[in-house]
Design a protein around this motif. Sequence first.
Motif, PDB file in Angstrom:
ATOM      1  N   TYR A   1       0.673  -1.480   0.206  1.00  0.00           N
ATOM      2  CA  TYR A   1       0.046  -0.370   0.084  1.00  0.00           C
ATOM      3  C   TYR A   1       1.240   1.357  -0.028  1.00  0.00           C
ATOM      4  CZ  TYR A   1      -3.721  -3.653   1.697  1.00  0.00           C
ATOM      5  OH  TYR A   1      -4.169  -4.746   1.310  1.00  0.00           O
ATOM      6  N   SER A   2       0.226   2.520  -0.499  1.00  0.00           N
ATOM      7  CA  SER A   2       1.048   4.011  -1.007  1.00  0.00           C
ATOM      8  C   SER A   2       0.262   4.676  -1.235  1.00  0.00           C
ATOM      9  CB  SER A   2       2.151   3.747  -1.578  1.00  0.00           C
ATOM     10  OG  SER A   2       1.428   3.069  -3.103  1.00  0.00           O
TER      11      SER A   2
ATOM     12  N   VAL B   1      -2.449   9.155   4.227  1.00  0.00           N
ATOM     13  CA  VAL B   1      -3.539   7.244   4.921  1.00  0.00           C
ATOM     14  C   VAL B   1      -2.809   6.710   3.272  1.00  0.00           C
ATOM     15  CG1 VAL B   1      -5.585   7.747   5.401  1.00  0.00           C
ATOM     16  CG2 VAL B   1      -5.105   8.003   3.140  1.00  0.00           C
ATOM     17  N   ASN B   2      -2.294   5.801   3.414  1.00  0.00           N
ATOM     18  CA  ASN B   2      -1.998   4.402   1.948  1.00  0.00           C
ATOM     19  C   ASN B   2      -2.974   3.719   1.709  1.00  0.00           C
ATOM     20  OD1 ASN B   2       0.951   5.213   2.910  1.00  0.00           O
ATOM     21  ND2 ASN B   2       1.113   4.011   4.126  1.00  0.00           N
ATOM     22  N   THR B   3      -3.679   4.167   0.131  1.00  0.00           N
ATOM     23  CA  THR B   3      -4.878   3.470  -0.077  1.00  0.00           C
ATOM     24  C   THR B   3      -4.667   3.148  -1.420  1.00  0.00           C
ATOM     25  OG1 THR B   3      -5.905   5.676  -0.956  1.00  0.00           O
ATOM     26  CG2 THR B   3      -6.335   5.050   1.603  1.00  0.00           C
TER      27      THR B   3
ATOM     28  N   ASP C   1      -6.166   2.499  -7.365  1.00  0.00           N
ATOM     29  CA  ASP C   1      -6.469   4.228  -6.516  1.00  0.00           C
ATOM     30  C   ASP C   1      -7.067   4.665  -7.029  1.00  0.00           C
ATOM     31  OD1 ASP C   1      -5.432   4.650  -8.742  1.00  0.00           O
ATOM     32  OD2 ASP C   1      -4.080   6.312  -8.466  1.00  0.00           O
ATOM     33  N   MET C   2      -8.799   3.948  -7.709  1.00  0.00           N
ATOM     34  CA  MET C   2      -9.928   4.212  -7.638  1.00  0.00           C
ATOM     35  C   MET C   2     -11.056   4.907  -6.944  1.00  0.00           C
ATOM     36  SD  MET C   2     -12.897   2.323  -9.829  1.00  0.00           S
ATOM     37  CE  MET C   2     -13.454   1.431  -8.334  1.00  0.00           C
TER      38      MET C   2
ATOM     39  N   GLN D   1      -9.244   1.578   1.988  1.00  0.00           N
ATOM     40  CA  GLN D   1      -7.964   0.465   0.941  1.00  0.00           C
ATOM     41  C   GLN D   1      -8.237  -0.310   0.303  1.00  0.00           C
ATOM     42  OE1 GLN D   1      -5.310  -1.137   4.163  1.00  0.00           O
ATOM     43  NE2 GLN D   1      -4.624   0.459   3.754  1.00  0.00           N
ATOM     44  N   GLN D   2      -9.361  -1.083   1.086  1.00  0.00           N
ATOM     45  CA  GLN D   2     -10.250  -2.511   1.070  1.00  0.00           C
ATOM     46  C   GLN D   2     -10.857  -2.638  -0.268  1.00  0.00           C
ATOM     47  OE1 GLN D   2      -9.573  -4.715   3.390  1.00  0.00           O
ATOM     48  NE2 GLN D   2      -8.315  -3.988   4.256  1.00  0.00           N
ATOM     49  N   LEU D   3     -11.967  -1.196  -0.780  1.00  0.00           N
ATOM     50  CA  LEU D   3     -11.876  -0.749  -1.788  1.00  0.00           C
ATOM     51  C   LEU D   3     -11.291  -1.479  -3.561  1.00  0.00           C
ATOM     52  CD1 LEU D   3     -15.034   1.344  -1.293  1.00  0.00           C
ATOM     53  CD2 LEU D   3     -14.796  -0.925  -1.289  1.00  0.00           C
ATOM     54  N   ASN D   4     -10.136  -0.317  -3.000  1.00  0.00           N
ATOM     55  CA  ASN D   4      -9.249  -0.590  -3.802  1.00  0.00           C
ATOM     56  C   ASN D   4      -8.454  -2.486  -4.120  1.00  0.00           C
ATOM     57  OD1 ASN D   4      -9.070   2.269  -4.532  1.00  0.00           O
ATOM     58  ND2 ASN D   4      -7.697   2.411  -3.535  1.00  0.00           N
TER      59      ASN D   4
END
Length: 204
Positions: free
Chosen positions: A76-77, A90-92, A133-134, A138-141
């Motif tokens: 994640y970044s 946040v890292n999404t 990164d839509m 984070q979980q949705l990505n």
Amino acid sequence: MNKICCSFISVLRYASTEKAYTSSVVLGRRLSFKSDLSLDKIYPNSRLKLFTPPPPQSTPEKFSGYIPINQLEITYSRSSGPGGQHVNCVNTKVDLRFKLAGADWIPEKTRQKLLQGLQNKLTKDGYFVIKSDMTRSQQLNLADALEKLRKLIREYEVEKAAPTEETLEKLRRRHERAARDRLLVKRQRSLTKSSRQGPNITDL
């Protein structure tokens, strides 16, 4: 000891005399609270236990859609684009990578097609990378990256029909017409440039 037992029995008797829909008596304590919209009241006959279904049975010929997370490398970044200061905190963004040659959860025939079709998109170590990164979650990505991978595998899994003679003839005519148009444009461009030149010595 007898006093404690008597007080506990009296509390239980009081709790049993309360109505079923009253949520102020829980676990034998008067001051505890439980909402009337709790799961055990909305679904009284259901088992309130988390259950993870087993993965679907995969066959050597068809991809089942199941992707083992433990065989993927997920990092994640920070995401780019609009989003205010939250994006910088946040890292999404999700980077999902795996070694395509060693992915035994993909059918062998489909894996060979992927290795041939994606050979220019693999890293030097043979990893295939999918990024997402839509959203700002984070979980949705992660779910989006997994869905991209499933869609890609299923596209290569479908056997493409061989083109018919009529289709090949249409493609040949289309290429010939495109070549004629390209040569015509080049000829017109050449004439335009030649008309801009001044007269030569031989012309005088």
